[in-house]
Design a protein around this motif. Structure first.
Motif, PDB file in Angstrom:
ATOM      1  N   ILE A 142       3.849  29.481  22.917  1.00 36.78           N
ATOM      2  CA  ILE A 142       2.725  28.690  23.421  1.00 36.78           C
ATOM      3  C   ILE A 142       1.868  29.520  24.370  1.00 36.78           C
ATOM      4  CG2 ILE A 142       2.173  26.791  24.998  1.00 36.78           C
ATOM      5  CD1 ILE A 142       4.380  25.188  23.644  1.00 36.78           C
ATOM      6  N   HIS A 150      -0.188  32.027  22.420  1.00 36.84           N
ATOM      7  CA  HIS A 150      -1.231  31.367  21.636  1.00 36.84           C
ATOM      8  C   HIS A 150      -2.395  30.940  22.535  1.00 36.84           C
ATOM      9  CE1 HIS A 150      -2.845  29.317  18.129  1.00 36.84           C
ATOM     10  NE2 HIS A 150      -1.792  29.688  17.424  1.00 36.84           N
ATOM     11  N   GLU A 151      -2.086  30.401  23.688  1.00 36.36           N
ATOM     12  CA  GLU A 151      -3.149  29.939  24.585  1.00 36.36           C
ATOM     13  C   GLU A 151      -3.930  31.099  25.192  1.00 36.36           C
ATOM     14  OE1 GLU A 151      -1.474  25.588  26.025  1.00 36.36           O
ATOM     15  OE2 GLU A 151      -1.308  27.301  27.397  1.00 36.36           O
ATOM     16  N   CYS A 176      -1.576  24.034  23.719  1.00 29.40           N
ATOM     17  CA  CYS A 176      -0.395  23.764  22.891  1.00 29.40           C
ATOM     18  C   CYS A 176       0.592  22.895  23.657  1.00 29.40           C
ATOM     19  CB  CYS A 176       0.281  25.070  22.472  1.00 29.40           C
ATOM     20  SG  CYS A 176      -0.823  26.271  21.686  1.00 29.40           S
ATOM     21  N   ALA A 199       4.663  21.668  23.578  1.00 29.75           N
ATOM     22  CA  ALA A 199       5.997  21.824  23.004  1.00 29.75           C
ATOM     23  C   ALA A 199       6.512  20.469  22.531  1.00 29.75           C
ATOM     24  CB  ALA A 199       6.955  22.432  24.030  1.00 29.75           C
ATOM     25  N   ALA A 254       5.570  23.517  18.073  1.00 30.37           N
ATOM     26  CA  ALA A 254       4.429  23.513  18.984  1.00 30.37           C
ATOM     27  C   ALA A 254       3.272  22.813  18.296  1.00 30.37           C
ATOM     28  CB  ALA A 254       4.036  24.940  19.358  1.00 30.37           C
ATOM     29  N   LEU A 304      -0.544  22.383  18.080  1.00 33.05           N
ATOM     30  CA  LEU A 304      -1.661  23.250  18.423  1.00 33.05           C
ATOM     31  C   LEU A 304      -2.957  22.443  18.453  1.00 33.05           C
ATOM     32  CD1 LEU A 304      -0.788  26.278  16.096  1.00 33.05           C
ATOM     33  CD2 LEU A 304       0.124  25.720  18.358  1.00 33.05           C
TER      34      LEU A 304
END
Length: 333
Positions: free
Chosen positions: A219, A222-223, A275, A277, A286, A288
């Motif tokens: 996460i 990705h962020e 994101c 969890a 996750a 998104l």
């Protein structure tokens, strides 16, 4: 089909409701079985929407056949029998649900859907919610079985029914059930190499600390639009697929990442992520959320379901999460 036990309160209530033709009392006594029956249908069909439909079909058939219930078996057993046969009838009518060919990778199963943990039965001790028999790998492996082998495996090995009880439910002989189970186990061993197949032994339910840590790192990367950070979390032999899109299967981390980049990941318009969890199929995941330029909110986009082995992501199955309120995720942040 006899369970050799005295008539219980649920059975007596059901018989009374059947004799009175009372749909409200019928619903009261059968509704408590909805979640476990839905999981059962999901194992048979690998699709949440279809499992919901077949669970409703089960209750409809049970109401229509209510006078045939005499209490010789438990109500739960009787409902499972109806649900199993409803699923078999469904599969008989669907040309697109034939057994998955042996050479087809499981994650390319286009009709596969995740199962929200919030819809699992509440009792964590129930065999019907053992993690090993609800994970995506197990659900996909079951789809390689012909429908009646599939039913035999679930009734015998997951639910622990004796051969005679399964045979009665399916209209087969005990010898046929035994033979079908043997063939089903061979296929399951081929599809689940290295995993235990005794699902009646103590099973796990919770995520490990390792899994939680990897999800957090996924996460975070990705962020931050950190492609290198994502890459570091993936095993070299990562299996990736984005469902229901066909032809997205990747068998290496490099191929998966190259596909993400060519698809525009982290470029303008695909670079503002939040994101959350979560878990589905008792697996780490996750949700998104993407914010498009000019939008005030992050919109639910995809669901990434992870199988984590030795601290890295071994499988990543992506699902289109839009228009699926049953996932229990907020549509926007």
């Amino acid at each position: 089909m006899t369970d050799a036990r005295p008539l219980g309160a649920a059975e007596a209530t059901f018989i009374a409701a059947a004799r009175a033709g009372d749909p409200a009392r019928f619903a009261l006594v059968t509704e408590r079985h909805r979640r476990e029956l839905q999981v059962h249908c999901y194992r048979m069909l690998a699709n949440y929407d279809d499992a919901q439909d077949m669970t409703q079909e089960t209750f409809l058939r049970a109401w229509n056949k209510r006078e045939s219930f005499k209490g010789h078996a438990t109500l739960r057993t009787w409902l499972y029998r109806i649900a199993t046969n409803a699923c078999l009838d469904f599969l008989d009518k669907r040309n697109d649900r034939t057994p998955v060919p042996a050479g087809l990778p499981g994650s390319e199963l286009s009709y596969l859907q995740p199962y929200p943990d919030g819809m699992l039965p509440e009792d964590p001790q129930e065999s019907v919610v053992a993690r090993e028999t609800i994970e995506l790998a197990f659900i996909v492996a079951v789809q390689h079985l012909p429908p009646r082998q599939r039913a035999v495996l679930v009734l015998r090995d997951v639910l622990g029914w004796p051969a005679s009880k399964a045979a009665d439910a399916l209209g087969l002989t005990v010898a046929s059930v035994t033979s079908a189970l043997q063939r089903a186990r061979v296929t399951m061993r081929e599809q689940l190499p290295g995993r235990r197949l005794d699902w009646r032994s103590p099973a796990t339910h919770e995520l490990s600390d390792d899994e939680r840590s990897v999800v957090k790192a996924y996460i975070d990367a990705h962020e931050r639009n950190d492609l290198d950070g994502l890459m570091s979390l993936l095993r070299d032999d990562l299996r990736f697929a984005m469902l229901p899109e066909p032809g997205t299967l990747s068998r290496t981390a490099r191929d998966a990442v190259d596909g993400w980049v060519s698809g525009g990941l982290f470029r303008r318009g695909r670079d503002d992520w939040r994101c959350v969890a979560t878990t589905v199929n008792r697996m780490p995941a996750a949700a998104l959320y993407l914010r498009a330029p000019g939008d005030a909110q992050y919109r639910l986009f995809n669901l990434a379901v992870l199988r984590i082995a030795d601290g890295r992501i071994a499988e990543l199955t992506g699902f289109d999460a839009t228009g699926k309120p049953w996932l229990g995720l907020p549509p926007a942040l």
